[in-house]
Design a protein around this motif. Sequence first.
Motif, short mmCIF file in Angstrom:
data_model
loop_
_atom_site.label_atom_id
_atom_site.label_comp_id
_atom_site.label_asym_id
_atom_site.label_seq_id
_atom_site.Cartn_x
_atom_site.Cartn_y
_atom_site.Cartn_z
N ASP A 46 0.75 -1.38 -0.07
CA ASP A 46 0.04 -0.16 0.01
C ASP A 46 0.89 1.40 -0.01
O ASP A 46 0.54 2.37 -0.60
N LEU A 47 2.02 1.33 0.81
CA LEU A 47 2.83 2.44 0.79
C LEU A 47 3.76 2.68 -0.43
O LEU A 47 3.92 3.62 -0.86
N LYS A 48 3.90 1.42 -0.93
CA LYS A 48 4.49 1.60 -2.31
C LYS A 48 3.88 2.24 -3.44
O LYS A 48 4.30 2.93 -4.07
N ASP A 49 2.53 1.81 -3.40
CA ASP A 49 1.52 2.71 -4.24
C ASP A 49 1.59 3.95 -3.92
O ASP A 49 1.53 4.93 -4.91
N PHE A 53 2.84 7.10 -6.76
CA PHE A 53 2.02 8.15 -6.94
C PHE A 53 2.55 9.23 -6.79
O PHE A 53 2.54 10.37 -7.57
N LEU A 54 3.23 9.54 -5.39
CA LEU A 54 3.92 11.09 -5.41
C LEU A 54 4.98 11.24 -6.06
O LEU A 54 5.32 12.41 -6.60
N ARG A 62 6.02 14.62 2.94
CA ARG A 62 6.12 15.29 4.17
C ARG A 62 5.09 16.52 3.82
O ARG A 62 4.91 17.56 4.86
N GLU A 63 4.90 16.97 2.69
CA GLU A 63 4.14 18.10 2.59
C GLU A 63 2.86 17.77 1.54
O GLU A 63 2.43 18.69 0.98
N VAL A 64 2.20 16.74 1.79
CA VAL A 64 1.03 16.51 0.79
C VAL A 64 -0.17 17.11 1.50
O VAL A 64 -0.19 17.49 2.73
N ARG A 65 -1.12 17.46 0.57
CA ARG A 65 -2.56 18.00 1.25
C ARG A 65 -3.70 17.06 0.95
O ARG A 65 -3.43 15.98 0.31
N PHE A 72 -4.92 10.58 -5.39
CA PHE A 72 -4.34 9.27 -5.16
C PHE A 72 -5.33 8.22 -5.19
O PHE A 72 -5.03 7.13 -5.97
N ILE A 73 -6.68 8.57 -4.72
CA ILE A 73 -7.81 7.58 -4.85
C ILE A 73 -8.12 7.34 -6.53
O ILE A 73 -8.39 6.26 -7.01
#
Length: 217
Positions: A46-49, A53-54, A62-65, A72-73
């Motif tokens: 899940d974190l790989k995805d 995406f990022l 560290r700066e996503v909104r 991402f969805i």
Amino acid sequence: MLPPAARRESWTVLGNDGPVAPIERYLAYLTDIERSPNTVKAYAHDLKDWFLFLAGRGLDWREVRLEDVAGFIAWLRRPPAARTGSVAVLPSVEHHCGESTVNRKLSALSAFYQHAGRNGIDLGELLVTWQPAGRRGTGWKPFLHHISKGEPQARRTVALKAPRKLPRVLTVAEAQAILDACQRLRDGFLFALLWETGIRIGEALGLRHEDLQLVSE
């Protein structure tokens, strides 16, 4: 992967420059608190995805909104070949990830960012918000509810509405296959009891001798 001197299975997510450090720290934390290998594996995927995406959008984790989470969805719902944005997706194309899968990945992100928050990466209430006490949408009550019911409850900020799926009923042949595979009389009795009465496993394990009314033929 399984380190040479370790007895426990662990997982590593690799980027262009080796292991992705924030994911590595979190997966190591999950391994240290003895989460099951399957749980750690699921979080790794899940974190790989999320980091994939990022990276495709040049975003810093560290700066996503909140809008990035929504993006991402949408990214998860597209077929993998269309996630770069270079291919248009017709409305008739079936979603690649179902609602339950998306919600599971969002739950993984929520846990990841809560762990990061305890280590100085504060993104506020990016994925978790608080609702007033007593406003639960279901009749389910957590353990020690009588103690914590007056406190605000945490819930995910973003979640897709997933359709409720009824459990599938075993066929007679499937039930018989389970019974035939039981090597102990105790196990066979338990499964036969579940099959014949429809009670839940907790109810079956809580039965006492006086609860049974045995009839001899």
